[in-house]
Design a protein around this motif. Sequence first.
Motif, short mmCIF file in Angstrom:
data_model
loop_
_atom_site.label_atom_id
_atom_site.label_comp_id
_atom_site.label_asym_id
_atom_site.label_seq_id
_atom_site.Cartn_x
_atom_site.Cartn_y
_atom_site.Cartn_z
N TYR A 54 6.61 5.40 5.48
CA TYR A 54 5.69 6.25 4.98
C TYR A 54 4.84 5.85 3.82
O TYR A 54 5.24 4.86 3.11
N ALA A 55 3.54 5.85 3.88
CA ALA A 55 2.63 5.07 3.13
C ALA A 55 1.68 6.11 2.49
O ALA A 55 1.35 7.03 2.69
N SER A 56 1.48 5.75 1.15
CA SER A 56 0.29 6.55 0.22
C SER A 56 -0.42 5.51 -0.42
O SER A 56 -0.32 4.34 -0.92
N GLU A 57 -1.86 5.89 -0.46
CA GLU A 57 -2.77 5.22 -1.07
C GLU A 57 -2.54 5.11 -2.62
O GLU A 57 -2.24 6.16 -3.32
N GLU A 58 -2.98 4.16 -3.25
CA GLU A 58 -2.54 3.94 -4.76
C GLU A 58 -3.62 4.90 -5.39
O GLU A 58 -3.29 5.38 -6.45
N SER A 59 -5.05 4.85 -5.18
CA SER A 59 -5.78 5.70 -5.93
C SER A 59 -6.61 6.53 -4.84
O SER A 59 -6.71 6.01 -3.82
N GLY A 60 -7.63 7.36 -5.38
CA GLY A 60 -8.34 7.99 -4.34
C GLY A 60 -8.36 9.44 -4.62
O GLY A 60 -7.32 9.87 -5.00
N ASN A 61 -9.38 10.26 -4.22
CA ASN A 61 -9.27 11.75 -4.37
C ASN A 61 -9.98 12.56 -3.26
O ASN A 61 -11.21 12.44 -3.10
N PRO A 62 -9.34 12.90 -2.18
CA PRO A 62 -7.51 12.84 -2.09
C PRO A 62 -7.28 11.47 -1.77
O PRO A 62 -8.11 10.66 -1.24
N LYS A 63 -5.88 11.14 -1.88
CA LYS A 63 -5.49 10.00 -1.34
C LYS A 63 -4.90 9.92 -0.05
O LYS A 63 -4.50 11.05 0.59
N MET A 64 -5.36 8.93 0.60
CA MET A 64 -4.62 8.75 2.26
C MET A 64 -3.10 8.70 1.99
O MET A 64 -2.60 7.94 1.03
N GLU A 65 -2.48 9.26 2.96
CA GLU A 65 -0.89 9.17 3.22
C GLU A 65 -0.61 9.94 4.40
O GLU A 65 -1.24 10.70 5.16
N GLY A 66 0.76 9.31 4.79
CA GLY A 66 1.08 9.69 6.14
C GLY A 66 2.27 8.46 6.63
O GLY A 66 2.55 7.72 5.90
N GLY A 67 2.50 8.70 7.93
CA GLY A 67 3.52 8.09 8.53
C GLY A 67 3.26 7.07 9.30
O GLY A 67 2.15 7.02 9.77
N PHE A 68 4.46 6.18 9.70
CA PHE A 68 4.00 5.16 10.38
C PHE A 68 5.15 4.58 11.30
O PHE A 68 6.20 4.79 10.87
N ASN A 155 -13.18 -0.21 11.09
CA ASN A 155 -13.07 -1.55 10.45
C ASN A 155 -11.58 -1.96 10.36
O ASN A 155 -10.64 -1.30 10.13
N PHE A 156 -11.36 -3.48 10.40
CA PHE A 156 -10.22 -3.81 10.29
C PHE A 156 -10.11 -4.62 9.11
O PHE A 156 -11.10 -5.51 8.47
N HIS A 157 -9.39 -4.15 8.10
CA HIS A 157 -9.35 -4.71 6.57
C HIS A 157 -7.94 -5.81 6.62
O HIS A 157 -7.01 -5.54 7.16
N SER A 158 -8.26 -6.87 5.99
CA SER A 158 -7.37 -7.88 5.57
C SER A 158 -6.96 -7.99 4.28
O SER A 158 -7.81 -7.82 3.54
N GLY A 159 -5.82 -8.38 4.04
CA GLY A 159 -5.42 -8.65 2.57
C GLY A 159 -4.03 -9.42 2.37
O GLY A 159 -3.64 -9.97 3.31
N ASP A 197 -11.67 -1.27 -2.31
CA ASP A 197 -10.37 -1.81 -1.80
C ASP A 197 -9.24 -0.79 -1.28
O ASP A 197 -9.29 0.39 -2.14
N LEU A 198 -8.47 -1.06 -0.35
CA LEU A 198 -7.65 -0.07 0.21
C LEU A 198 -6.38 -0.72 -0.03
O LEU A 198 -5.77 -1.88 0.28
N ASN A 199 -5.39 0.08 -1.35
CA ASN A 199 -4.17 -0.47 -1.78
C ASN A 199 -3.19 0.85 -1.24
O ASN A 199 -3.44 1.87 -1.75
N LEU A 200 -2.15 0.45 -0.67
CA LEU A 200 -1.14 1.33 -0.18
C LEU A 200 0.21 0.84 -0.75
O LEU A 200 0.66 -0.23 -0.94
N HIS A 201 0.99 1.82 -1.12
CA HIS A 201 2.23 1.85 -1.41
C HIS A 201 3.18 2.35 -0.12
O HIS A 201 2.94 3.41 0.27
N SER A 202 4.18 1.54 0.30
CA SER A 202 4.88 2.08 1.47
C SER A 202 6.46 1.73 1.46
O SER A 202 6.84 0.67 0.74
N VAL A 203 7.14 2.65 1.99
CA VAL A 203 8.61 2.60 2.01
C VAL A 203 9.01 2.77 3.56
O VAL A 203 8.45 3.67 4.09
N GLN A 204 9.70 1.62 3.96
CA GLN A 204 10.34 1.58 5.40
C GLN A 204 11.36 1.34 5.77
O GLN A 204 12.08 0.60 4.82
N PHE A 205 11.92 1.74 6.88
CA PHE A 205 13.52 1.52 7.04
C PHE A 205 13.66 1.18 8.59
O PHE A 205 12.41 1.36 9.36
N GLY A 206 14.50 0.22 9.02
CA GLY A 206 14.41 -0.36 10.30
C GLY A 206 15.73 -0.79 10.82
O GLY A 206 16.59 -0.74 9.86
#
Length: 219
Positions: A54-68, A155-159, A197-206
């Motif tokens: 699951y990922a969530s945008e650090e800032s923004g109104n509204p914030k992007m969030e969702g699964g992957f 667009n393809f964002h790199s970072g 800039d697009l900044n995301l927090h994500s938590v993942q399990f594998g």
Amino acid sequence: MRNVLLASAGMFALSAIAPAMAADMAARAPYVKAPPPAAIYNWTGFYIGGFGGYASEESGNPKMEGGFAGGTIGYNWQTSNIVYGLEADGAWADVDASTTALGITVKSKVDALGTVRGRIGFAVDKVLFYGTGGYAWVDNKISVSALGVTASQSNFHSGWTVGAGIEAFIAPQWSVKGEYLYRSLGSETYFGVPSPDLNLHSVQFGVNYHFGGPIVAKY
């Protein structure tokens, strides 16, 4: 008389050696089958796996969030208790947000994301504690809808990304892991306007499959 004397001598000799024989037999330990050799885990080798999160945008109104969800490939080297690794992953994503004003709807959606990272960690037998960092990317699409008409641009964002995690063997060739990643992606231009800039927090399990079974017999 002669037979009596011989019998008496035999009984005397037997009584003399019997205690020594009994002591010798008592001193011998019973035979016990040796236990099988203990196994220690070595993390060196290739692995592949799958993951989701699951990922969530650090800032923004509204914030992007969702699964992957997606797949992973990597390789580890272990020296003593230190484990070095390289890992690449890619995932389909549904991380989005939308807003509507004056009859115009603007939607931003990350359709895919991934990383190429180094890992370094400390192994305690079956458990690995590690830090990770490297290259990150996302494929993002912005759509603008008004009066039943929609225009989109991708667009393809790199970072870069940095994070930490823990991984543990649950079977000779299988491990599970959980990790946190911070992803910082650069700006791109949509419809002639630079994006933030697009900044995301994500938590993942594998779950990973390790080729060859990283077990070393310890004798």
